[in-house]
Design a protein around this motif. Sequence first.
Motif, PDB file in Angstrom:
ATOM      1  N   UNK A   1      19.922  39.183  24.019  1.00 46.43           N
ATOM      2  CA  UNK A   1      19.984  40.360  23.423  1.00 46.43           C
ATOM      3  C   UNK A   1      20.745  41.388  24.522  1.00 46.43           C
ATOM      4  N   UNK A   2      20.924  40.841  25.728  1.00 43.09           N
ATOM      5  CA  UNK A   2      21.457  41.704  26.838  1.00 43.09           C
ATOM      6  C   UNK A   2      22.754  40.889  27.097  1.00 43.09           C
ATOM      7  N   UNK A   3      23.732  41.915  27.780  1.00 46.90           N
ATOM      8  CA  UNK A   3      25.033  41.675  28.177  1.00 46.90           C
ATOM      9  C   UNK A   3      24.989  41.546  29.751  1.00 46.90           C
ATOM     10  N   UNK A   4      25.954  40.421  30.335  1.00 42.76           N
ATOM     11  CA  UNK A   4      25.890  40.292  31.719  1.00 42.76           C
ATOM     12  C   UNK A   4      27.159  40.467  32.019  1.00 42.76           C
ATOM     13  N   UNK A   5      27.470  40.779  33.565  1.00 37.97           N
ATOM     14  CA  UNK A   5      28.767  40.703  34.294  1.00 37.97           C
ATOM     15  C   UNK A   5      28.711  39.629  35.179  1.00 37.97           C
ATOM     16  N   UNK A   6      29.798  39.131  35.380  1.00 42.42           N
ATOM     17  CA  UNK A   6      29.955  37.955  36.577  1.00 42.42           C
ATOM     18  C   UNK A   6      30.662  38.643  37.688  1.00 42.42           C
ATOM     19  N   UNK A   7      30.246  38.066  38.890  1.00 45.64           N
ATOM     20  CA  UNK A   7      30.763  38.612  40.158  1.00 45.64           C
ATOM     21  C   UNK A   7      31.337  37.526  40.737  1.00 45.64           C
ATOM     22  N   UNK A   8      32.621  37.174  41.278  1.00 44.76           N
ATOM     23  CA  UNK A   8      33.045  35.917  41.833  1.00 44.76           C
ATOM     24  C   UNK A   8      32.969  36.191  43.210  1.00 44.76           C
ATOM     25  N   UNK A   9      32.110  35.391  43.839  1.00 50.30           N
ATOM     26  CA  UNK A   9      31.832  35.148  45.048  1.00 50.30           C
ATOM     27  C   UNK A   9      32.661  34.574  45.908  1.00 50.30           C
ATOM     28  N   UNK A  10      32.965  35.268  47.016  1.00 52.29           N
ATOM     29  CA  UNK A  10      33.802  34.620  48.189  1.00 52.29           C
ATOM     30  C   UNK A  10      35.401  34.606  47.657  1.00 52.29           C
ATOM     31  N   UNK A  11      35.723  35.304  46.909  1.00 52.34           N
ATOM     32  CA  UNK A  11      37.091  35.351  46.330  1.00 52.34           C
ATOM     33  C   UNK A  11      37.977  36.093  46.923  1.00 52.34           C
ATOM     34  N   UNK A  12      37.437  37.347  47.239  1.00 49.38           N
ATOM     35  CA  UNK A  12      38.433  38.426  47.944  1.00 49.38           C
ATOM     36  C   UNK A  12      37.489  38.573  49.486  1.00 49.38           C
ATOM     37  N   UNK A  13      38.870  38.848  50.246  1.00 49.38           N
ATOM     38  CA  UNK A  13      38.576  39.186  51.594  1.00 49.38           C
ATOM     39  C   UNK A  13      38.032  40.530  51.912  1.00 49.38           C
ATOM     40  N   UNK A  14      37.321  40.898  52.948  1.00 51.03           N
ATOM     41  CA  UNK A  14      36.967  42.141  53.313  1.00 51.03           C
ATOM     42  C   UNK A  14      38.031  42.742  54.068  1.00 51.03           C
ATOM     43  N   UNK A  15      38.047  43.965  54.053  1.00 49.65           N
ATOM     44  CA  UNK A  15      39.122  44.779  54.806  1.00 49.65           C
ATOM     45  C   UNK A  15      39.147  44.437  56.326  1.00 49.65           C
ATOM     46  N   UNK A  16      40.302  44.792  56.889  1.00 48.06           N
ATOM     47  CA  UNK A  16      40.528  44.450  58.245  1.00 48.06           C
ATOM     48  C   UNK A  16      40.304  45.884  58.790  1.00 48.06           C
ATOM     49  N   UNK A  17      39.730  45.916  60.309  1.00 50.36           N
ATOM     50  CA  UNK A  17      39.743  47.121  60.807  1.00 50.36           C
ATOM     51  C   UNK A  17      41.144  47.797  60.897  1.00 50.36           C
ATOM     52  N   UNK A  18      40.723  49.104  60.898  1.00 51.65           N
ATOM     53  CA  UNK A  18      41.966  50.094  60.903  1.00 51.65           C
ATOM     54  C   UNK A  18      42.628  50.020  62.362  1.00 51.65           C
TER      55      UNK A  18
END
Length: 297
Positions: A280-297
């Motif tokens: 009866x509950x809805x769920x969201x999926x999160x893609x792990x290790x797909x996106x890169x973290x930001x670089x230092x400015x």
Amino acid sequence: MHKHDFARTTVWWQYDQLTGSLQYILVDKATRKAAIIDPVLDFDRRSARTSTENADSLLRCVADEALDVAWILDTHPHADHFSAACYLGEKLGAPRAIGEKVREVQKLWKDIYCLPDQPTDGAQWDRLFTDGESFMLGETEIRVLFSPGHTLASISYVTDEQAFVHDTLMMPDAGTSRADFPGGDAHELYRTIRTILDLPRETMLFVGHDYCPDGRDVACAATVAEHRESNKHVHDGVSEEDYVALREKRDATLPLPEQMLAALQVNIRGGRLPEPEACGRSFLKIPLDYFEPPKDD
């Protein structure tokens, strides 16, 4: 709610502080016909609870002003907030629309989320607009301008008095929006912006977000002339090469919006939450290790 008055139209607007998002109601004065543009469905990231405070505020304005809502319009599938288009469509009985290129965004994110049963035909909306198409809001003509760059599906809604340019431009002191999401492109964004800045100089451009640089008050609109004279990224004289270099360097340092990985799988469904599972509950999926973290400015 706040408003801008024009000769033939009124624009009501409200600000969602959590996401920095601006939501609009465009009103044709002669007929009281209205279009709601880019409404926000509230989402508490920590509790994963959705709610309708923003949308209900829009509904109160509609009731108080005795408006006849003819359209609920999204400019693109948003990365930083959930769309309240479905909720408002059900409440008001109004059709929902977006640009036809949303189908390409659906295909991109269907793959990223690994959603084999996700439709990619855009049928979640009542109408898919094409570039250059026009439609009437009472006596006000609205023209659809394909505006890729921030996303590959972005469109702007243009009248004789104003344009709703979504996440293409920020206010002049903030510049422009990022172009590094899947399907985004800084070269296309520059060309889109120059097309928008070829509109009549007095055209008021309503933006999709404001993050209030240097602590100033929230602002939602500036004229074409003001952008051409003082936009910190694309004022007159800035070349495509210089803009792309600036935009790509800046984008590499930016973290993903806090709601992005939750919001896109709702917004490619037209603002619908995933279907409940057997519990009866809805769920969201999160893609792990797909996106890169930001670089230092």
